[in-house]
Design a protein around this motif. Structure first.
Motif, PDB file in Angstrom:
ATOM      1  N   THR A  92       0.845  -1.259  -0.031  1.00  3.26           N
ATOM      2  CA  THR A  92      -0.130  -0.008  -0.006  1.00  3.26           C
ATOM      3  C   THR A  92       0.891   1.200  -0.047  1.00  3.26           C
ATOM      4  N   CYS A  95       2.121   2.111  -3.452  1.00  2.00           N
ATOM      5  CA  CYS A  95       1.250   2.433  -4.392  1.00  2.00           C
ATOM      6  C   CYS A  95       1.022   4.187  -3.873  1.00  2.00           C
ATOM      7  N   ASP A 100      -0.701   7.343  -5.864  1.00  4.57           N
ATOM      8  CA  ASP A 100      -2.192   6.764  -5.687  1.00  4.57           C
ATOM      9  C   ASP A 100      -2.833   6.870  -4.394  1.00  4.57           C
ATOM     10  N   SER A 103      -5.346   4.268  -2.372  1.00  9.60           N
ATOM     11  CA  SER A 103      -4.989   2.936  -2.021  1.00  9.60           C
ATOM     12  C   SER A 103      -4.955   2.645  -0.615  1.00  9.60           C
TER      13      SER A 103
END
Length: 266
Positions: A92, A95, A100, A103
């Motif tokens: 995570t 990301c 992102d 995420s």
């Protein structure tokens, strides 16, 4: 029996010995109990004793193998319980590091890693909310700049770098082709106004003034346009000017109206 009689006669308290009977080796152990005056004797085949020792050893080996297997299985389960949430968090984070912010970590057990995951997800949600708010603010800011025909500019003194907002192309009529402020002035502004503006910039850098305002003329698509240039010096904790910031506003219409008013007045 003869051996045993010899032991009894020798009045030995305890001991052991082996002997052969009918081609079979046998083991004898004895112990003299003083309280009752008896000698306790045990006799057994050496081969039987070895078989029992082998069986006992095999039992111990099998028990050790089973114990090792059980410890391995339990260890793998424990390691999996620890590694799985860490791997999920690392994935995570990777990301999020790529930008992102949608995420989230899906680990939700009621343990320390689950608590860490929930706090991490809460932090990501706050970052996402802040990023969305910042994007909305930047969009409103851009729309406002487009509506009022202004350029915000910045000159980094230490890096000798000139930056301006997107409206520069629209108001000046050309893209920024140089980052050095001297080149920017010479390529985009009338020579007389360039001299006056450079003088004000030098005074700001010397600390003589902190603000300036000038009307400057440029040629955009072959037509003369007037811009209002305002600047302000930002001083660091050491009293040294590190940046100059300001705005450019297109006041051509105002200048044209002033000229028309003057002609009508005379």
């Amino acid at each position: 029996r003869n051996h045993l009689n010899e032991v009894i006669q020798s009045k030995m308290v305890n001991g052991s010995y082996t002997y052969t009977l009918d081609d079979e080796e046998r083991y004898v152990a004895f112990y003299f109990a003083k309280d009752i005056g008896w000698t306790v004797c045990i006799e057994q085949s050496v081969a039987d004793m070895q078989k029992q020792a082998i069986v006992g050893s095999m039992f111990i080996i099998v028990a050790l193998i089973i114990l090792v297997v059980m410890i391995t299985i339990v260890s793998r389960c424990i390691v999996k319980e620890i590694v799985t949430p860490i791997d999920m968090l690392i994935e995570t984070m990777g990301c999020v590091a790529k930008g992102d912010l949608s995420s989230y970590c899906s680990y939700s057990a009621n343990d320390e890693f689950g608590e860490l995951s929930r706090h991490y997800n809460h932090m990501i949600r706050k970052l996402e909310e802040s990023n969305n708010a910042l994007s909305e603010s930047e969009e409103r800011y851009r729309m406002a700049l487009d509506a009022i025909d202004q350029v915000i500019w910045e000159y980094n003194v230490e890096e000798n770098n000139f930056l301006a907002t997107e409206n520069w192309d629209k108001i000046i009529g050309r893209k920024i082709e140089a980052e050095d402020i001297s080149e920017v002035l010479e390529k985009n502004i009338d020579a007389k106004d360039t001299a006056r503006l450079k003088e004000s910039l030098d005074k700001c850098l010397a600390g003589e003034i902190s603000d300036f305002t000038h009307d400057i003329w440029i040629k955009k698509d072959g037509v003369k346009c007037c811009l209002l240039c305002k600047g302000h010096a930002i001083v660091n904790s050491g009293g040294k000017v590190e940046k100059l910031i300001g705005i450019l506003t297109d006041i051509t219409n105002n200048k044209n109206n002033e000229e028309r008013m003057k002609k009508l007045a005379y």
